[in-house]
Design a protein around this motif. Sequence first.
Motif, short mmCIF file in Angstrom:
data_model
loop_
_atom_site.label_atom_id
_atom_site.label_comp_id
_atom_site.label_asym_id
_atom_site.label_seq_id
_atom_site.Cartn_x
_atom_site.Cartn_y
_atom_site.Cartn_z
N LEU A 40 41.25 -33.83 6.34
CA LEU A 40 42.03 -33.20 7.40
C LEU A 40 41.13 -32.67 8.52
N TRP A 41 40.03 -32.04 8.14
CA TRP A 41 39.10 -31.54 9.16
C TRP A 41 38.52 -32.69 9.97
N ALA A 42 38.16 -33.79 9.31
CA ALA A 42 37.62 -34.95 10.02
C ALA A 42 38.66 -35.54 10.96
N ALA A 43 39.92 -35.62 10.52
CA ALA A 43 40.98 -36.15 11.36
C ALA A 43 41.20 -35.27 12.59
N PHE A 44 41.18 -33.95 12.38
CA PHE A 44 41.34 -33.01 13.50
C PHE A 44 40.20 -33.18 14.49
N THR A 45 38.97 -33.21 13.98
CA THR A 45 37.80 -33.28 14.86
C THR A 45 37.77 -34.58 15.64
N LEU A 46 38.00 -35.70 14.96
CA LEU A 46 37.95 -36.99 15.63
C LEU A 46 39.06 -37.11 16.67
N SER A 47 40.26 -36.68 16.32
CA SER A 47 41.36 -36.75 17.28
C SER A 47 41.10 -35.84 18.48
N PHE A 48 40.53 -34.67 18.25
CA PHE A 48 40.23 -33.76 19.35
C PHE A 48 39.24 -34.40 20.33
N LEU A 49 38.17 -34.99 19.79
CA LEU A 49 37.15 -35.60 20.65
C LEU A 49 37.72 -36.79 21.41
N LEU A 50 38.51 -37.63 20.74
CA LEU A 50 39.08 -38.80 21.41
C LEU A 50 40.08 -38.41 22.49
N LEU A 51 40.89 -37.40 22.20
CA LEU A 51 41.88 -36.96 23.19
C LEU A 51 41.20 -36.32 24.40
N GLN A 52 40.13 -35.57 24.15
CA GLN A 52 39.40 -34.96 25.26
C GLN A 52 38.71 -36.01 26.12
N ALA A 53 38.39 -37.15 25.53
CA ALA A 53 37.71 -38.21 26.28
C ALA A 53 38.68 -39.04 27.12
N MET A 54 39.98 -38.81 26.94
CA MET A 54 40.97 -39.56 27.72
C MET A 54 40.85 -39.22 29.20
N PRO A 55 40.96 -40.24 30.08
CA PRO A 55 40.95 -39.94 31.51
C PRO A 55 42.23 -39.24 31.94
N GLY A 56 42.15 -38.48 33.01
CA GLY A 56 43.33 -37.80 33.51
C GLY A 56 43.35 -36.34 33.11
N ASP A 57 44.29 -35.61 33.67
CA ASP A 57 44.40 -34.17 33.46
C ASP A 57 45.88 -33.81 33.46
N ALA A 58 46.38 -33.30 32.33
CA ALA A 58 47.81 -33.00 32.22
C ALA A 58 48.24 -31.92 33.21
N VAL A 59 47.38 -30.95 33.45
CA VAL A 59 47.72 -29.87 34.39
C VAL A 59 47.89 -30.44 35.79
N LEU A 60 46.95 -31.30 36.20
CA LEU A 60 47.04 -31.88 37.54
C LEU A 60 48.22 -32.84 37.64
N ILE A 61 48.50 -33.58 36.55
CA ILE A 61 49.62 -34.52 36.57
C ILE A 61 50.92 -33.79 36.88
N LYS A 62 51.08 -32.60 36.32
CA LYS A 62 52.33 -31.87 36.52
C LYS A 62 52.30 -30.98 37.76
N PHE A 63 51.24 -30.19 37.96
CA PHE A 63 51.28 -29.12 38.96
C PHE A 63 50.67 -29.50 40.30
N LEU A 64 50.02 -30.66 40.38
CA LEU A 64 49.49 -31.08 41.68
C LEU A 64 50.57 -31.70 42.56
N ASN A 65 51.77 -31.85 42.01
CA ASN A 65 52.90 -32.38 42.77
C ASN A 65 53.17 -31.47 43.98
N PRO A 66 53.23 -32.05 45.20
CA PRO A 66 53.48 -31.21 46.41
C PRO A 66 54.78 -30.43 46.34
N ASP A 67 55.74 -30.89 45.54
CA ASP A 67 57.02 -30.18 45.46
C ASP A 67 56.85 -28.77 44.91
N TYR A 68 55.79 -28.55 44.10
CA TYR A 68 55.57 -27.21 43.56
C TYR A 68 54.97 -26.27 44.61
N GLY A 69 54.27 -26.82 45.57
CA GLY A 69 53.68 -26.01 46.63
C GLY A 69 52.62 -25.05 46.14
#
Length: 314
Positions: free
Chosen positions: A16-45
């Motif tokens: 379980l620890w290995a699965a958590f660690t590996l998934s964390f590292l792989l997900l962090q290596a993904m390109p993009g940014d969830a915060v920017l995807i949602k809040f960089l929209n000009p509609d939010y101002g």
Amino acid sequence: MTRYILSRIGQALLVLWAAFTLSFLLLQAMPGDAVLIKFLNPDYGLSPEQIQAIREAYAVDGTLLTQYLKTLANFLKGDFGYSIQAGVPVSAQLAVNLPPTLMLAALGFAAAVGLAVLIAALSSLAPFAWLRNLVQSIPSLFVSVPVFWLGIMLIQIFSFRLKLVSVINPGPWESLVLPVATLSVPIAAPLAQILIRSIDEIRTRPFIAVAVAKGATQRRILWRHVAGNAILPALTIAGVLFGELIAGAVVTETVFGLNGIGVLTEKAVGNQDLSVLQAVVVISAAAFVTINLLVDLLYPILDPRLRTPSGATA
């Protein structure tokens, strides 16, 4: 026995620890940014300072080690974080989407076991050789059928043409009939193959010849002498197949539009919602590890040869 149980639990926690660690590292290596995807929209101002404050609130701006330790500590406390896209705790989303997936997986696994036992029994008890050969070829056909194609075909045949099962506004149980059938077929195939091979191998052992000499019928030999020994290899593969069961459930939910983990994962991937993806991966790994741990603990109970005379497991 106690040492055996503690050893298996320790191995499960390590996985379980290995699965958590590996998934964390792989997900962090993904390109993009969830915060920017949602809040960089000009509609939010929102200004750059406000977006930075949001990033700090979601703790996505720290170092990789800091984020890892904080996420690990939160998971150990049962806190899966917040979904950036939905703005609610991930645990709240899981409370809604996890039960349908668990129901589908449980029913699918039960149906797969029943189907595998039926195929294995018919392959031994069918009255004609050509029929036994035909039944033994069924698992090879089942294992080659893609889940998404099978789901679409079942909808076309049983819903649109025969009109036996509705897929438009179905009842709570009716909505599970075709998904369970779709999920159980590819899982039943390897189980049936293992059972058939185990039955054929056990039939060659001397104690079966003794039972035949005593006048036991083929049906009695199968259920009384063969089944108990043949189930052990199938039990092992059943634990391994649980991982495929979870993956198949995600695909099946997408085909049939069920509101389960599959839908949640699909949205999280599209929105780069790492907190949701991390929770789904860890929960799936926990389910897989738990099933295999139970299989390991059942082995000494079902097979006395795995226990020493003192009662401890070798």
